[in-house]
Design a protein around this motif. Structure first.
Motif, PDB file in Angstrom:
ATOM      1  N   GLY A   1      17.174  35.261  62.177  1.00 45.49           N
ATOM      2  CA  GLY A   1      15.841  35.090  61.629  1.00 45.49           C
ATOM      3  C   GLY A   1      15.785  33.995  60.572  1.00 45.49           C
ATOM      4  O   GLY A   1      16.818  33.554  60.049  1.00 45.49           O
ATOM      5  N   PHE A   2      14.583  33.557  60.248  1.00 47.43           N
ATOM      6  CA  PHE A   2      14.387  32.473  59.283  1.00 47.43           C
ATOM      7  C   PHE A   2      15.007  32.802  57.922  1.00 47.43           C
ATOM      8  O   PHE A   2      15.755  31.993  57.358  1.00 47.43           O
ATOM      9  N   ILE A   3      14.735  33.984  57.386  1.00 42.67           N
ATOM     10  CA  ILE A   3      15.248  34.357  56.071  1.00 42.67           C
ATOM     11  C   ILE A   3      16.766  34.458  56.104  1.00 42.67           C
ATOM     12  O   ILE A   3      17.454  33.984  55.184  1.00 42.67           O
ATOM     13  N   SER A   4      17.305  35.062  57.142  1.00 42.28           N
ATOM     14  CA  SER A   4      18.760  35.204  57.259  1.00 42.28           C
ATOM     15  C   SER A   4      19.444  33.843  57.342  1.00 42.28           C
ATOM     16  O   SER A   4      20.450  33.597  56.657  1.00 42.28           O
ATOM     17  N   ARG A   5      18.910  32.956  58.161  1.00 48.59           N
ATOM     18  CA  ARG A   5      19.525  31.635  58.312  1.00 48.59           C
ATOM     19  C   ARG A   5      19.462  30.842  57.001  1.00 48.59           C
ATOM     20  O   ARG A   5      20.413  30.136  56.648  1.00 48.59           O
ATOM     21  N   CYS A   6      18.352  30.971  56.293  1.00 54.79           N
ATOM     22  CA  CYS A   6      18.246  30.308  54.983  1.00 54.79           C
ATOM     23  C   CYS A   6      19.350  30.792  54.051  1.00 54.79           C
ATOM     24  O   CYS A   6      20.008  29.995  53.366  1.00 54.79           O
ATOM     25  N   PHE A   7      19.564  32.110  54.021  1.00 55.90           N
ATOM     26  CA  PHE A   7      20.562  32.674  53.111  1.00 55.90           C
ATOM     27  C   PHE A   7      21.973  32.268  53.523  1.00 55.90           C
ATOM     28  O   PHE A   7      22.788  31.884  52.666  1.00 55.90           O
ATOM     29  N   GLN A   8      22.270  32.341  54.811  1.00 56.35           N
ATOM     30  CA  GLN A   8      23.602  31.959  55.278  1.00 56.35           C
ATOM     31  C   GLN A   8      23.899  30.499  54.947  1.00 56.35           C
ATOM     32  O   GLN A   8      25.006  30.166  54.490  1.00 56.35           O
ATOM     33  N   ASP A   9      22.926  29.625  55.153  1.00 61.50           N
ATOM     34  CA  ASP A   9      23.122  28.201  54.848  1.00 61.50           C
ATOM     35  C   ASP A   9      23.271  27.985  53.346  1.00 61.50           C
ATOM     36  O   ASP A   9      24.134  27.207  52.901  1.00 61.50           O
ATOM     37  N   TYR A  10      22.447  28.651  52.568  1.00 60.77           N
ATOM     38  CA  TYR A  10      22.478  28.477  51.112  1.00 60.77           C
ATOM     39  C   TYR A  10      23.810  28.909  50.531  1.00 60.77           C
ATOM     40  O   TYR A  10      24.360  28.255  49.640  1.00 60.77           O
ATOM     41  N   MET A  11      24.349  30.017  51.046  1.00 60.80           N
ATOM     42  CA  MET A  11      25.561  30.580  50.461  1.00 60.80           C
ATOM     43  C   MET A  11      26.819  29.791  50.797  1.00 60.80           C
ATOM     44  O   MET A  11      27.889  30.061  50.240  1.00 60.80           O
ATOM     45  N   LYS A  12      26.715  28.795  51.656  1.00 66.89           N
ATOM     46  CA  LYS A  12      27.870  27.949  51.952  1.00 66.89           C
ATOM     47  C   LYS A  12      28.325  27.167  50.720  1.00 66.89           C
ATOM     48  O   LYS A  12      29.463  26.689  50.672  1.00 66.89           O
ATOM     49  N   ARG A  13      27.447  27.036  49.737  1.00 65.25           N
ATOM     50  CA  ARG A  13      27.821  26.335  48.507  1.00 65.25           C
ATOM     51  C   ARG A  13      28.628  27.222  47.563  1.00 65.25           C
ATOM     52  O   ARG A  13      29.055  26.773  46.504  1.00 65.25           O
ATOM     53  N   TYR A  14      28.808  28.488  47.926  1.00 71.56           N
ATOM     54  CA  TYR A  14      29.590  29.433  47.119  1.00 71.56           C
ATOM     55  C   TYR A  14      30.749  29.962  47.959  1.00 71.56           C
ATOM     56  O   TYR A  14      30.701  31.085  48.481  1.00 71.56           O
ATOM     57  N   PRO A  15      31.810  29.179  48.125  1.00 78.00           N
ATOM     58  CA  PRO A  15      32.919  29.586  48.996  1.00 78.00           C
ATOM     59  C   PRO A  15      33.662  30.831  48.518  1.00 78.00           C
ATOM     60  O   PRO A  15      34.395  31.446  49.304  1.00 78.00           O
ATOM     61  N   ASP A  16      33.496  31.184  47.250  1.00 77.57           N
ATOM     62  CA  ASP A  16      34.174  32.378  46.741  1.00 77.57           C
ATOM     63  C   ASP A  16      33.427  33.659  47.092  1.00 77.57           C
ATOM     64  O   ASP A  16      33.913  34.765  46.817  1.00 77.57           O
ATOM     65  N   ILE A  17      32.234  33.536  47.700  1.00 79.43           N
ATOM     66  CA  ILE A  17      31.456  34.706  48.120  1.00 79.43           C
ATOM     67  C   ILE A  17      31.476  34.761  49.651  1.00 79.43           C
ATOM     68  O   ILE A  17      31.049  33.817  50.316  1.00 79.43           O
ATOM     69  N   GLU A  18      31.959  35.865  50.178  1.00 77.04           N
ATOM     70  CA  GLU A  18      32.033  36.020  51.629  1.00 77.04           C
ATOM     71  C   GLU A  18      30.726  36.597  52.160  1.00 77.04           C
ATOM     72  O   GLU A  18      30.280  37.653  51.717  1.00 77.04           O
ATOM     73  N   VAL A  19      30.109  35.897  53.097  1.00 78.67           N
ATOM     74  CA  VAL A  19      28.860  36.349  53.699  1.00 78.67           C
ATOM     75  C   VAL A  19      29.072  36.538  55.197  1.00 78.67           C
ATOM     76  O   VAL A  19      29.500  35.612  55.891  1.00 78.67           O
ATOM     77  N   THR A  20      28.772  37.732  55.673  1.00 79.06           N
ATOM     78  CA  THR A  20      28.869  38.049  57.094  1.00 79.06           C
ATOM     79  C   THR A  20      27.496  38.493  57.578  1.00 79.06           C
ATOM     80  O   THR A  20      26.823  39.275  56.910  1.00 79.06           O
ATOM     81  N   ALA A  21      27.081  37.991  58.734  1.00 78.55           N
ATOM     82  CA  ALA A  21      25.779  38.371  59.296  1.00 78.55           C
ATOM     83  C   ALA A  21      25.980  39.044  60.647  1.00 78.55           C
ATOM     84  O   ALA A  21      26.748  38.558  61.483  1.00 78.55           O
ATOM     85  N   ILE A  22      25.293  40.177  60.836  1.00 78.70           N
ATOM     86  CA  ILE A  22      25.355  40.882  62.113  1.00 78.70           C
ATOM     87  C   ILE A  22      23.941  41.151  62.603  1.00 78.70           C
ATOM     88  O   ILE A  22      22.996  41.227  61.816  1.00 78.70           O
ATOM     89  N   SER A  23      23.798  41.301  63.895  1.00 74.95           N
ATOM     90  CA  SER A  23      22.489  41.567  64.479  1.00 74.95           C
ATOM     91  C   SER A  23      22.146  43.044  64.373  1.00 74.95           C
ATOM     92  O   SER A  23      23.023  43.914  64.338  1.00 74.95           O
ATOM     93  N   ALA A  24      20.848  43.325  64.324  1.00 78.35           N
ATOM     94  CA  ALA A  24      20.388  44.720  64.317  1.00 78.35           C
ATOM     95  C   ALA A  24      19.526  45.008  65.544  1.00 78.35           C
ATOM     96  O   ALA A  24      18.816  46.010  65.596  1.00 78.35           O
ATOM     97  N   ARG A  25      19.575  44.122  66.532  1.00 82.22           N
ATOM     98  CA  ARG A  25      18.719  44.279  67.713  1.00 82.22           C
ATOM     99  C   ARG A  25      19.186  45.407  68.620  1.00 82.22           C
ATOM    100  O   ARG A  25      18.490  45.819  69.515  1.00 82.22           O
ATOM    101  N   ASN A  26      20.379  45.864  68.444  1.00 81.29           N
ATOM    102  CA  ASN A  26      20.860  47.030  69.170  1.00 81.29           C
ATOM    103  C   ASN A  26      21.481  47.974  68.140  1.00 81.29           C
ATOM    104  O   ASN A  26      21.389  47.735  66.950  1.00 81.29           O
ATOM    105  N   GLU A  27      22.108  49.012  68.569  1.00 81.54           N
ATOM    106  CA  GLU A  27      22.640  50.004  67.633  1.00 81.54           C
ATOM    107  C   GLU A  27      24.116  49.792  67.310  1.00 81.54           C
ATOM    108  O   GLU A  27      24.769  50.697  66.778  1.00 81.54           O
ATOM    109  N   LYS A  28      24.643  48.594  67.580  1.00 88.41           N
ATOM    110  CA  LYS A  28      26.043  48.333  67.273  1.00 88.41           C
ATOM    111  C   LYS A  28      26.323  48.392  65.781  1.00 88.41           C
ATOM    112  O   LYS A  28      27.452  48.627  65.368  1.00 88.41           O
ATOM    113  N   TRP A  29      25.264  48.146  64.962  1.00 89.55           N
ATOM    114  CA  TRP A  29      25.459  48.195  63.517  1.00 89.55           C
ATOM    115  C   TRP A  29      25.939  49.578  63.072  1.00 89.55           C
ATOM    116  O   TRP A  29      26.615  49.707  62.038  1.00 89.55           O
TER     117      TRP A  29
END
Length: 289
Positions: free
Chosen positions: A10-38
């Motif tokens: 999504g737009f908000i998620s992609r913005c956050f993932q891109d923004y956080m690349k400037r903070y390599p000491d913070i690990e960011v993982t994104a997963i989908s919620a479109r199914n129940e794998k979460w």
């Protein structure tokens, strides 16, 4: 620090993932919620879970009440319960100012404060508010729930009505001159707020916005000027727009006043505002400094 983002593309998620690349000491993982794998994903070890999923207001004509409640209320509560059970400190959820209704009539002011009672006037706002209520019940001293009541989020890659407004500003020489005030937030500022919430383990309600309320007419003129285009603001269309606005929601959304009191938005002493309104205008027309 580790942050788990729910919602991958999504737009908000992609913005956050891109923004956080400037903070390599913070690990960011994104997963989908479109199914129940979460449900089977291990939340242990994450400091914060950031939920960006949900049906948006533009999907209202396509989604059923059940679908809106499932994605905007039931799913966030399920995610938060799992996060709490697995030792996550902070759950951050994207909500919307639309819980206060969508807009106001032209010529009237709608300034929101923390004491303003939410009265949604559509299924999107109703479902977002239901989600807030469910999440607030999980908040305690060991598990902080942060609810972001976001205004329109914009940047150079924004779509839908904001993109149309930007394209108009860069192509047309005339635009209506109507005084109004709107809360908007540039995407980097929203992302920085989420980072600060995660770092500090903060809970409560957050109302991010730029350092100034934004007038639609001024925004269009500023975009044109930044792109070295001539733009004339005129009141000649105003009587027609006021008349049409009584029946057309889009006109009320563009030219109505719908803003949060600035005193409600000074989170972290305003340090989340890393991009000013003026700088955001330059970025929107490709003149990043």
């Amino acid at each position: 620090m580790r942050i788990l983002v729910i919602g991958k593309n999504g737009f908000i998620s992609r913005c956050f993932q891109d923004y956080m690349k400037r903070y390599p000491d913070i690990e960011v993982t994104a997963i989908s919620a479109r199914n129940e794998k979460w449900k089977y994903y291990n939340f242990h070890g994450y400091d914060a879970v950031y939920n960006t999923t949900g049906l948006a207001h533009d999907d209202a004509r396509k989604g059923s009440r059940e679908q809106f409640m499932e994605l905007n209320a039931i799913l966030p509560a399920g995610l938060a319960k799992k996060a709490k059970a697995e030792g996550v400190r902070t759950f951050i959820n994207m909500s919307s100012l639309i819980i206060y209704s969508e807009t106001s009539a032209l010529g009237t002011e709608k300034i929101i404060t923390s004491s303003t009672i939410p009265i949604p006037d559509g299924i999107y706002g109703e479902s977002k508010l239901a989600g807030e209520i469910a999440l607030s019940k999980l908040n305690d001293k060991n598990f902080r729930v942060a609810i972001i009541r976001s205004p329109l989020v914009y940047n150079e890659n924004a779509t839908d009505n904001f993109l149309k407004l930007k394209e108009y500003a860069l192509r047309c020489p005339l635009f209506p001159a109507i005084n109004n005030s709107k809360s908007m937030v540039y995407s980097d500022n929203l992302c920085e707020l989420v980072k600060l919430i995660a770092e500090n383990g903060s809970g409560g309600y957050f109302y991010p916005q730029q350092e100034v309320h934004i007038c639609t007419s001024k925004l269009v003129k500023d975009l044109a000027t930044a792109n070295r285009k001539k733009m004339i603001l005129t009141r000649i269309f105003n009587p027609i727009l006021y008349l049409l606005s009584k029946k057309m929601l889009l006109i009320r959304k563009v030219f109505g006043t719908f803003a949060v009191d600035m005193n409600e938005s000074n989170h972290f002493a305003g340090k989340y505002r890393v991009v000013s309104y003026e700088e955001s205008i330059k970025r929107l027309v490709g003149r990043r400094e």
